[in-house]
Motif scaffolding. Sequence first.
Motif, PDB file in Angstrom:
ATOM      1  N   SER A  67       1.181 -10.324   6.139  1.00  0.00           N
ATOM      2  CA  SER A  67       1.228  -8.916   5.731  1.00  0.00           C
ATOM      3  C   SER A  67       0.357  -8.057   6.636  1.00  0.00           C
ATOM      4  CB  SER A  67       0.738  -8.740   4.293  1.00  0.00           C
ATOM      5  OG  SER A  67       1.589  -9.395   3.380  1.00  0.00           O
ATOM      6  N   TRP A  68      -0.589  -8.682   7.336  1.00  0.00           N
ATOM      7  CA  TRP A  68      -1.611  -7.939   8.078  1.00  0.00           C
ATOM      8  C   TRP A  68      -1.508  -8.191   9.567  1.00  0.00           C
ATOM      9  CZ3 TRP A  68      -3.065  -4.469   4.893  1.00  0.00           C
ATOM     10  CH2 TRP A  68      -3.014  -4.754   3.514  1.00  0.00           C
ATOM     11  N   HIS A  92      -1.950   3.374  13.540  1.00  0.00           N
ATOM     12  CA  HIS A  92      -1.140   2.508  12.677  1.00  0.00           C
ATOM     13  C   HIS A  92      -0.291   3.330  11.698  1.00  0.00           C
ATOM     14  CE1 HIS A  92       0.048  -0.929  10.284  1.00  0.00           C
ATOM     15  NE2 HIS A  92      -0.496  -0.389   9.208  1.00  0.00           N
ATOM     16  N   ARG A 139       6.733   4.104   2.007  1.00  0.00           N
ATOM     17  CA  ARG A 139       6.268   3.733   3.344  1.00  0.00           C
ATOM     18  C   ARG A 139       5.837   2.269   3.319  1.00  0.00           C
ATOM     19  NH1 ARG A 139       7.671   8.414   3.425  1.00  0.00           N
ATOM     20  NH2 ARG A 139       7.182   9.979   4.995  1.00  0.00           N
ATOM     21  N   GLN A 140       6.024   1.578   4.431  1.00  0.00           N
ATOM     22  CA  GLN A 140       5.682   0.153   4.494  1.00  0.00           C
ATOM     23  C   GLN A 140       4.241  -0.094   4.913  1.00  0.00           C
ATOM     24  OE1 GLN A 140       7.760  -2.393   3.358  1.00  0.00           O
ATOM     25  NE2 GLN A 140       8.706  -0.514   2.641  1.00  0.00           N
ATOM     26  N   GLN A 141       3.665   0.811   5.719  1.00  0.00           N
ATOM     27  CA  GLN A 141       2.309   0.565   6.204  1.00  0.00           C
ATOM     28  C   GLN A 141       1.313   0.553   5.048  1.00  0.00           C
ATOM     29  OE1 GLN A 141       4.298   3.032   7.296  1.00  0.00           O
ATOM     30  NE2 GLN A 141       4.167   3.274   9.515  1.00  0.00           N
ATOM     31  N   GLY A 154      -1.650  -3.214   8.007  1.00  0.00           N
ATOM     32  CA  GLY A 154      -0.492  -4.079   7.825  1.00  0.00           C
ATOM     33  C   GLY A 154       0.693  -3.384   7.187  1.00  0.00           C
ATOM     34  N   GLN A 155       1.567  -4.222   6.657  1.00  0.00           N
ATOM     35  CA  GLN A 155       2.820  -3.792   6.024  1.00  0.00           C
ATOM     36  C   GLN A 155       2.893  -4.473   4.664  1.00  0.00           C
ATOM     37  OE1 GLN A 155       5.092  -1.954   7.952  1.00  0.00           O
ATOM     38  NE2 GLN A 155       3.818  -2.071   9.748  1.00  0.00           N
ATOM     39  N   HIS A 156       3.426  -3.746   3.672  1.00  0.00           N
ATOM     40  CA  HIS A 156       3.606  -4.421   2.385  1.00  0.00           C
ATOM     41  C   HIS A 156       5.087  -4.648   2.129  1.00  0.00           C
ATOM     42  CE1 HIS A 156       4.856  -0.969  -0.174  1.00  0.00           C
ATOM     43  NE2 HIS A 156       4.140  -0.285   0.672  1.00  0.00           N
ATOM     44  N   GLU A 157       5.325  -5.513   1.174  1.00  0.00           N
ATOM     45  CA  GLU A 157       6.702  -5.910   0.866  1.00  0.00           C
ATOM     46  C   GLU A 157       7.418  -4.829   0.086  1.00  0.00           C
ATOM     47  OE1 GLU A 157       6.071  -9.547  -1.238  1.00  0.00           O
ATOM     48  OE2 GLU A 157       5.674 -10.643   0.602  1.00  0.00           O
TER      49      GLU A 157
END
Length: 157
Positions: A67-68, A92, A139-141, A154-157
């Motif tokens: 995720s990171w 980011h 948003r994914q970030q 990172g990005q989350h699900e």
Amino acid sequence: MSYLPLEQYQRKWIFTHQSMPVPAEDLEQIKPMSQMRAAQFWKENLSAQSPDAERFSSQDWPSKTNSWLHEVEWMSEWESDDEALPEAILEHIDWQDDVTVYFCYEKYNVIETKWSVFKRHWKNFLFYDDGPILLGRRRQQALWFNTNGTVKLGQHE
């Protein structure tokens, strides 16, 4: 009721502290969620089981290393006279100022605001740095701040 009036928020002082007061027009955009709404948001976006960042299970997306992307330092810039968020965070997250963001301290303590307000007053939010996670609406970030002075990007699900 979805939000608490800021006057009733247990950590209101972080936004009204004399050393870093937030102007009234920005205070209006800092919306602590009610405990019920915060718990629902936490369950849907962070963890169905864990009440705070220290107790995420291996099933919770923040615990997954993929995720990171990387970790950067934030503490030195927090302590400096520079008001801007650390450059690596701004690189980011390239959201528009009006994106709704959620600063999640723990299951019953989530604040909703705008990205522009968070960017201006990030130091206030981080008076409490016990593992808060910042998410943006649709948003994914994601950002995960740590008491050791680092933040995971990172990005989350």
